[in-house]
Design a protein around this motif. Structure first.
Motif, PDB file in Angstrom:
ATOM      1  N   THR A 196      42.035  35.855  28.805  1.00  0.00           N
ATOM      2  CA  THR A 196      41.067  36.438  29.541  1.00  0.00           C
ATOM      3  C   THR A 196      41.707  36.497  31.175  1.00  0.00           C
ATOM      4  O   THR A 196      41.559  37.354  31.666  1.00  0.00           O
ATOM      5  CB  THR A 196      39.874  35.608  29.334  1.00  0.00           C
ATOM      6  N   ALA A 197      42.153  35.334  31.396  1.00  0.00           N
ATOM      7  CA  ALA A 197      42.575  35.102  32.879  1.00  0.00           C
ATOM      8  C   ALA A 197      43.840  36.059  32.961  1.00  0.00           C
ATOM      9  O   ALA A 197      43.787  36.715  34.278  1.00  0.00           O
ATOM     10  CB  ALA A 197      43.402  33.750  33.011  1.00  0.00           C
ATOM     11  N   ASP A 198      44.593  36.454  32.054  1.00  0.00           N
ATOM     12  CA  ASP A 198      45.655  37.418  32.517  1.00  0.00           C
ATOM     13  C   ASP A 198      45.205  38.916  32.655  1.00  0.00           C
ATOM     14  O   ASP A 198      45.596  39.863  33.545  1.00  0.00           O
ATOM     15  CB  ASP A 198      46.833  37.384  31.285  1.00  0.00           C
ATOM     16  N   LEU A 199      43.970  39.018  31.803  1.00  0.00           N
ATOM     17  CA  LEU A 199      43.351  40.504  32.007  1.00  0.00           C
ATOM     18  C   LEU A 199      42.681  40.450  33.208  1.00  0.00           C
ATOM     19  O   LEU A 199      42.970  41.519  33.997  1.00  0.00           O
ATOM     20  CB  LEU A 199      42.373  40.479  30.799  1.00  0.00           C
ATOM     21  N   VAL A 200      42.022  39.350  33.787  1.00  0.00           N
ATOM     22  CA  VAL A 200      41.537  39.484  35.140  1.00  0.00           C
ATOM     23  C   VAL A 200      42.443  39.570  36.194  1.00  0.00           C
ATOM     24  O   VAL A 200      42.334  40.452  37.146  1.00  0.00           O
ATOM     25  CB  VAL A 200      40.508  38.167  35.399  1.00  0.00           C
ATOM     26  N   ARG A 201      43.627  38.847  36.340  1.00  0.00           N
ATOM     27  CA  ARG A 201      44.990  39.087  37.161  1.00  0.00           C
ATOM     28  C   ARG A 201      45.346  40.367  36.975  1.00  0.00           C
ATOM     29  O   ARG A 201      45.602  40.898  38.111  1.00  0.00           O
ATOM     30  CB  ARG A 201      45.603  37.996  36.659  1.00  0.00           C
ATOM     31  N   PHE A 202      45.404  40.875  36.038  1.00  0.00           N
ATOM     32  CA  PHE A 202      46.097  42.421  35.779  1.00  0.00           C
ATOM     33  C   PHE A 202      45.047  43.280  36.583  1.00  0.00           C
ATOM     34  O   PHE A 202      45.504  44.134  37.170  1.00  0.00           O
ATOM     35  CB  PHE A 202      46.174  42.875  34.304  1.00  0.00           C
ATOM     36  N   HIS A 203      44.025  43.167  36.234  1.00  0.00           N
ATOM     37  CA  HIS A 203      42.906  44.222  36.957  1.00  0.00           C
ATOM     38  C   HIS A 203      42.952  44.097  38.377  1.00  0.00           C
ATOM     39  O   HIS A 203      42.961  45.329  39.002  1.00  0.00           O
ATOM     40  CB  HIS A 203      41.508  44.104  36.450  1.00  0.00           C
ATOM     41  N   PHE A 204      42.938  43.097  38.978  1.00  0.00           N
ATOM     42  CA  PHE A 204      43.114  42.858  40.551  1.00  0.00           C
ATOM     43  C   PHE A 204      44.640  43.141  41.204  1.00  0.00           C
ATOM     44  O   PHE A 204      44.527  43.985  42.209  1.00  0.00           O
ATOM     45  CB  PHE A 204      42.895  41.542  40.918  1.00  0.00           C
ATOM     46  N   GLU A 205      45.482  42.730  40.323  1.00  0.00           N
ATOM     47  CA  GLU A 205      46.951  42.946  40.816  1.00  0.00           C
ATOM     48  C   GLU A 205      47.366  44.382  40.718  1.00  0.00           C
ATOM     49  O   GLU A 205      47.994  45.139  41.584  1.00  0.00           O
ATOM     50  CB  GLU A 205      47.992  42.285  39.995  1.00  0.00           C
ATOM     51  N   ALA A 206      46.655  45.207  39.795  1.00  0.00           N
ATOM     52  CA  ALA A 206      46.743  46.623  39.645  1.00  0.00           C
ATOM     53  C   ALA A 206      46.029  47.438  40.687  1.00  0.00           C
ATOM     54  O   ALA A 206      46.353  48.483  40.628  1.00  0.00           O
ATOM     55  CB  ALA A 206      46.752  47.272  38.216  1.00  0.00           C
ATOM     56  N   GLY A 207      45.252  46.781  41.498  1.00  0.00           N
ATOM     57  CA  GLY A 207      44.387  47.574  42.469  1.00  0.00           C
ATOM     58  C   GLY A 207      43.378  48.225  41.755  1.00  0.00           C
ATOM     59  O   GLY A 207      42.825  49.219  42.319  1.00  0.00           O
ATOM     60  N   LEU A 208      42.934  48.027  40.453  1.00  0.00           N
ATOM     61  CA  LEU A 208      41.844  48.842  39.852  1.00  0.00           C
ATOM     62  C   LEU A 208      40.507  48.606  40.415  1.00  0.00           C
ATOM     63  O   LEU A 208      40.181  47.403  40.728  1.00  0.00           O
ATOM     64  CB  LEU A 208      41.986  48.650  38.334  1.00  0.00           C
ATOM     65  N   LYS A 209      39.891  49.684  40.466  1.00  0.00           N
ATOM     66  CA  LYS A 209      38.195  49.283  40.862  1.00  0.00           C
ATOM     67  C   LYS A 209      37.338  48.901  39.589  1.00  0.00           C
ATOM     68  O   LYS A 209      37.546  49.733  38.546  1.00  0.00           O
ATOM     69  CB  LYS A 209      37.849  50.553  41.561  1.00  0.00           C
TER      70      LYS A 209
END
Length: 209
Positions: A196-209
């Protein structure tokens, strides 16, 4: 040598200064220090020849025939070119320097400048530019992976990031908890996430809203 290992010399240094003697002298110094250098006698000449796809930094005089250095700086900011700008001027004062830095200039140097100090500042600016390029490339890669997700998987990802457990996600999208787990498994595989932490990190690092 990898791109990251060669980060300090990646890109081109653009010198924009109408003082021919100064411009040529520092262009020679920087080339002897293994930097790629291009020099221009005016802001207009720079704009005609510059390609925004290139990376590096700009050594920019303030007082030049129009457009002057500050006008060029503001143009680069409006166009979101992203090149660090180091102001070099023989007519600087504290208020001008403070204003330039507040507006986003990388540094403000007053002529005459020590060669060692100039090389130090330029090295930092080039490293900053290259690291920004690496980060932009990483974001582009992450967004490309995101585009592989189905509409449902994108919704599940959004709810995971917001802290919803699987059962609540199922209630939200009208699926059984077991189906949510399958969606999560699928999207995690596409994104290269193991938790789950990877998913959260991905979401923010990709600059997704």
């Amino acid at each position: 040598m990898s791109f990251e290992e060669n980060i300090s010399t990646a890109g081109t240094i653009y010198i924009v200064d109408d003082d021919d003697s100064f411009r040529r002298s520092f262009a020679r110094l920087l080339r002897l220090s293994d930097f790629e250098v291009r020099d221009y006698a005016s802001a207009g000449e720079f704009l005609i020849q510059f390609s925004r796809a290139e990376k590096g930094c700009v050594l920019l005089d303030i007082r030049m025939p129009e457009p002057d250095g500050m006008e060029l700086f503001k143009h680069l900011q409006r166009e979101q070119v992203g090149l660090p700008v180091i102001f070099l001027t023989g007519h600087g004062d504290v208020s001008t320097a403070v204003s330039a830095i507040q507006q986003g200039a990388f540094d403000f140097l007053t002529k005459p400048v020590e060669k060692s100090h100039l090389l130090e500042v330029v090295g930092k600016a080039m490293a900053y530019s290259a690291s920004s390029l690496v980060e932009a490339s990483r974001q582009a890669d992450l967004r490309k992976r995101f585009e592989q997700l189905t509409t449902t998987e994108r919704t599940v990802l959004k709810l995971v990031v917001e802290g919803f457990p699987n059962k609540a996600i199922g209630d939200e999208i009208g699926n059984a908890e077991r189906t949510v787990k399958l969606h999560r498994s699928s999207l995690s595989k596409k994104l290269g996430a193991s938790c789950t932490a990877d998913l959260v990190r991905f979401h923010f690092e990709a600059g997704l809203k």
